[in-house]
Enzyme design. Structure first.
Site, PDB file in Angstrom:
ATOM      1  N   CYS A 111       0.832  -1.200   0.000  1.00  0.00           N
ATOM      2  CA  CYS A 111       0.000   0.000   0.000  1.00  0.00           C
ATOM      3  C   CYS A 111       0.871   1.255   0.000  1.00  0.00           C
ATOM      4  O   CYS A 111       1.461   1.586  -1.024  1.00  0.00           O
ATOM      5  CB  CYS A 111      -0.990  -0.023   1.159  1.00  0.00           C
ATOM      6  SG  CYS A 111      -2.340   1.162   0.962  1.00  0.00           S
ATOM      7  N   HIS A 212      -3.588  -5.060   0.165  1.00  0.00           N
ATOM      8  CA  HIS A 212      -3.112  -5.500   1.475  1.00  0.00           C
ATOM      9  C   HIS A 212      -3.077  -7.033   1.536  1.00  0.00           C
ATOM     10  O   HIS A 212      -4.007  -7.661   2.038  1.00  0.00           O
ATOM     11  CB  HIS A 212      -4.002  -4.943   2.587  1.00  0.00           C
ATOM     12  CG  HIS A 212      -3.753  -3.503   2.876  1.00  0.00           C
ATOM     13  ND1 HIS A 212      -2.837  -3.076   3.813  1.00  0.00           N
ATOM     14  CD2 HIS A 212      -4.264  -2.376   2.314  1.00  0.00           C
ATOM     15  CE1 HIS A 212      -2.809  -1.751   3.836  1.00  0.00           C
ATOM     16  NE2 HIS A 212      -3.672  -1.302   2.938  1.00  0.00           N
ATOM     17  N   GLU A 214      -1.429  -8.815   3.510  1.00  0.00           N
ATOM     18  CA  GLU A 214      -1.406  -9.278   4.901  1.00  0.00           C
ATOM     19  C   GLU A 214      -2.816  -9.491   5.441  1.00  0.00           C
ATOM     20  O   GLU A 214      -3.001 -10.171   6.465  1.00  0.00           O
ATOM     21  CB  GLU A 214      -0.619  -8.299   5.775  1.00  0.00           C
ATOM     22  CG  GLU A 214      -1.381  -7.105   6.287  1.00  0.00           C
ATOM     23  CD  GLU A 214      -1.622  -6.016   5.236  1.00  0.00           C
ATOM     24  OE1 GLU A 214      -2.255  -4.986   5.573  1.00  0.00           O
ATOM     25  OE2 GLU A 214      -1.191  -6.175   4.073  1.00  0.00           O
TER      26      GLU A 214
END
Length: 233
Positions: A111, A212, A214
């Protein structure tokens, strides 16, 4: 297990924990969990002192998400929607990214990390995507991920890592790369044309994604990154 040392940049914000509310160096635990699951040893890199000096001690670097990059880095005035600018973090992370790229340290930008990479290499940013694409799907509401597909460039390393030509991703960004920085290539785009991933061809591992990973269930990007940080094993 030989766990490569993975530096992860972090926020400096006021945070609440136990009975305290204090300025803190913080990072969502999902970043740490993904690195550990991939076989890495995470270490947080606060934007203090001279974190770029640590590049030689790291096996890999993740530049994590966060607020907007100060547009003065690329010669523009702030858009009214540009927010959460932390100049001290910009200075630390631009220096860190430049040192990492120069030293061929395996690098993963997430990001804000993509935006820092692009700006550090001389690129510019779209400061508010809804003005450009006409919708807010990349950040639909505060603290709410948008779910948008991205199309992977067939010759990209990202496509090789994931084994796919399209990914459904968790997005939370209102800015994106505009003019590319030196040496960068586009590895993925959204259907509205937004640049969603960048790579440095010829670098051992330099990938930055606007979404994202994660927050998702696909570990392939973290697995490939940590494997490269561990000597390509």
């Amino acid at each position: 297990m030989n766990r490569p040392l993975i530096g992860i940049t972090c926020y400096v914000e006021t945070a609440s924990f136990s009975a305290w509310r204090l300025p803190s160096a913080v990072l969502p635990l999902t970043y740490i969990d993904k690195v550990v699951a991939a076989g890495g040893q995470p270490v947080l890199l606060p934007p203090a002192g001279d974190p770029a000096r640590l590049v030689e001690r790291l096996d890999g670097l993740i530049v994590a998400g966060g607020g907007d990059v100060d547009p003065t880095w690329y010669g523009e005035a702030p858009h009214p929607a540009t927010s959460h600018v932390r100049k001290f973090r910009d200075e630390a992370e631009v220096a860190l990214v430049c040192r990492a790229v120069e030293s061929d340290l395996p690098f993963l930008g997430i990001c804000r990390g993509l935006q820092v990479l692009n700006v550090a290499l001389g690129g510019t940013l779209h400061q508010h995507l809804p003005d450009l694409v006409g919708h807010a799907g990349h950040a639909p509401a505060p603290a709410t991920f948008g779910n948008l597909p991205v199309l992977l460039a067939p010759d990209s390393r990202l496509a090789t890592i994931t084994g796919k030509d399209m990914l459904d991703c968790s997005h939370y960004h209102h800015q994106a790369a505009d003019r590319l920085g030196h040496g960068l290539s586009i590895a993925a785009t959204a259907e509205d044309g937004t640049i969603e991933a960048l790579e440095i061809p010829g670098h051992p591992f330099a990938i930055a994604v606007q979404w994202h990973p994660e927050a998702g269930d696909d570990p392939s990007l973290f697995n490939a990154f940590v494997a490269q940080a561990n000597g390509g094993c």
